[in-house]
Write an enzyme that holds these catalytic residues in place. Structure first.
Site, short mmCIF file in Angstrom:
data_model
loop_
_atom_site.label_atom_id
_atom_site.label_comp_id
_atom_site.label_asym_id
_atom_site.label_seq_id
_atom_site.Cartn_x
_atom_site.Cartn_y
_atom_site.Cartn_z
N THR A 131 63.01 -45.32 19.95
CA THR A 131 61.71 -45.97 19.82
C THR A 131 60.79 -45.01 19.06
OG1 THR A 131 60.45 -45.08 21.70
CG2 THR A 131 62.13 -46.72 22.22
N GLU A 132 59.61 -45.51 18.67
CA GLU A 132 58.65 -44.64 17.98
C GLU A 132 58.27 -43.43 18.85
OE1 GLU A 132 58.12 -48.04 17.41
OE2 GLU A 132 57.72 -48.21 15.25
N ASN A 149 50.51 -60.48 27.87
CA ASN A 149 50.62 -59.47 28.94
C ASN A 149 51.90 -59.67 29.75
OD1 ASN A 149 50.27 -57.85 31.25
ND2 ASN A 149 48.06 -58.06 31.13
N LYS A 182 46.87 -42.17 37.56
CA LYS A 182 45.96 -42.23 38.72
C LYS A 182 46.48 -43.23 39.76
CE LYS A 182 41.83 -40.78 36.38
NZ LYS A 182 40.97 -41.24 35.30
N GLU A 207 54.34 -57.60 23.68
CA GLU A 207 53.33 -56.54 23.55
C GLU A 207 51.96 -57.17 23.72
OE1 GLU A 207 53.08 -53.07 23.08
OE2 GLU A 207 50.97 -53.63 23.19
N ASP A 248 53.33 -46.98 29.57
CA ASP A 248 52.13 -46.19 29.89
C ASP A 248 52.26 -45.67 31.33
OD1 ASP A 248 50.90 -46.70 27.40
OD2 ASP A 248 50.25 -48.66 28.10
C1 LIG Z 1 53.21 -45.82 25.21
S1 LIG Z 1 53.47 -47.27 24.32
C2 LIG Z 1 55.24 -47.26 23.96
C3 LIG Z 1 55.62 -48.20 22.87
C4 LIG Z 1 57.12 -48.32 22.54
N1 LIG Z 1 57.84 -48.95 23.64
C5 LIG Z 1 57.74 -46.99 22.19
O1 LIG Z 1 58.52 -46.48 22.99
O2 LIG Z 1 57.45 -46.46 21.12
C6 LIG Z 1 53.37 -48.51 25.60
C7 LIG Z 1 53.09 -49.90 25.08
O3 LIG Z 1 53.19 -50.82 26.14
C8 LIG Z 1 52.17 -51.78 26.01
N2 LIG Z 1 51.92 -52.36 27.34
C9 LIG Z 1 51.48 -51.72 28.44
N3 LIG Z 1 51.35 -52.56 29.47
C10 LIG Z 1 51.74 -53.78 29.01
C11 LIG Z 1 51.81 -55.07 29.60
N4 LIG Z 1 51.46 -55.27 30.89
N5 LIG Z 1 52.24 -56.10 28.84
C12 LIG Z 1 52.57 -55.91 27.53
N6 LIG Z 1 52.52 -54.71 26.91
C13 LIG Z 1 52.10 -53.66 27.65
C14 LIG Z 1 51.00 -51.00 25.45
O4 LIG Z 1 50.05 -51.85 24.84
C15 LIG Z 1 51.69 -50.05 24.48
O5 LIG Z 1 51.79 -50.61 23.20
#
Ligand SMILES: C[S@@+](CC[C@H](N)C(=O)[O-])C[C@H]1O[C@@H](n2cnc3c(N)ncnc32)[C@H](O)[C@@H]1O
Length: 212
Positions: free
Chosen positions: A192-193, A96, A122, A69, A118
């Protein structure tokens, strides 16, 4: 989604280096040394607050898991769960996911999970989507040849994009669900959450399993 800053998160991560790795490139090829037992390693990219990866580690003690994360606050919330659970087969990484090939050696990973990534709707942000071709290449580079990718989302646009992206990359689909919670697959499903939030509102959950 960006979480509000929590001043406790960074100090908590710094106080628990046994559970959280902040310089994953130093462990490339050596991840098994972080676990009690040498066993297949599964990673979730974008674990958020960590419910899925913690529950997976409880459910499958014969596998090792890494929750990756990039947000410090989300990692801190996941860490609180791991401090409570103290699972010897779970490690958290605050970094990342775009750097996967710097963190993992070829064939070091048995499987990859993407949950409610995410959507970046766009077009100019396409490269940030975790199912964009550059990310698929990284999963392929670090995973064993018969490794699988599992992806769940509530977002139809991202799901359609991901099907096309993976198909164009040459991936093979094992299964596709358009409403996971309406099928028997839900029995084995670990939530998941985000999944809890959207499925409780009656929204369909899309899922796919695929390999290279
Ligand atoms: C919408 S949340 C979903 C969280 C969890 N997987 C759930 O289903 O409840 C997406 C998560 O992915 C993380 N994230 C997005 N791009 C990422 C990346 N390139 N590397 C690590 N984490 C990433 C974001 O910070 C965010 O916490």
């Amino acid at each position: 989604m960006r979480l509000k800053n929590k001043p406790w998160a960074k100090p908590l991560i710094e106080a628990n280096p046994q559970w959280v790795v902040t310089e994953p490139e130093k462990l490339k090829g050596k991840w098994q040394s972080r676990f009690e037992k040498d066993q297949p390693l599964y990673i979730e990219v974008g674990m958020g607050k960590g419910r899925f990866i913690v529950e997976m580690a409880k459910k499958y003690p014969d596998r090792n898991f890494i929750g990756l994360e990039m947000q410090t606050v989300a990692t801190g919330i996941a860490l609180k769960k791991q401090i409570e659970a103290t699972l010897p087969n779970l490690q958290l990484v605050c970094a990342n996911g775009a750097g996967l090939t710097e963190y993992f050696e070829k064939d070091e990973v048995a499987g990859v999970y993407l949950n409610f990534s995410d959507p970046w709707p766009k077009t100019r942000h396409e490269k940030r989507r975790l199912t964009y071709k550059s990310f698929l290449k990284q999963y392929q580079d670090v995973m064993v040849a018969d490794g699988h990718l599992e992806f769940k989302t509530d977002n139809r646009g991202l799901f359609e994009y991901s099907l096309a992206s993976m198909n164009n990359y040459g991936m093979v689909f094992d299964q596709v669900w358009l409403d996971l919670h309406a099928t028997d697959a839900v029995i084995d499903n670990v939530m998941t959450e985000y999944e809890e939030k959207f499925s409780s509102k009656g929204q369909p959950i899309y899922k796919l399993e695929a390999h290279f």
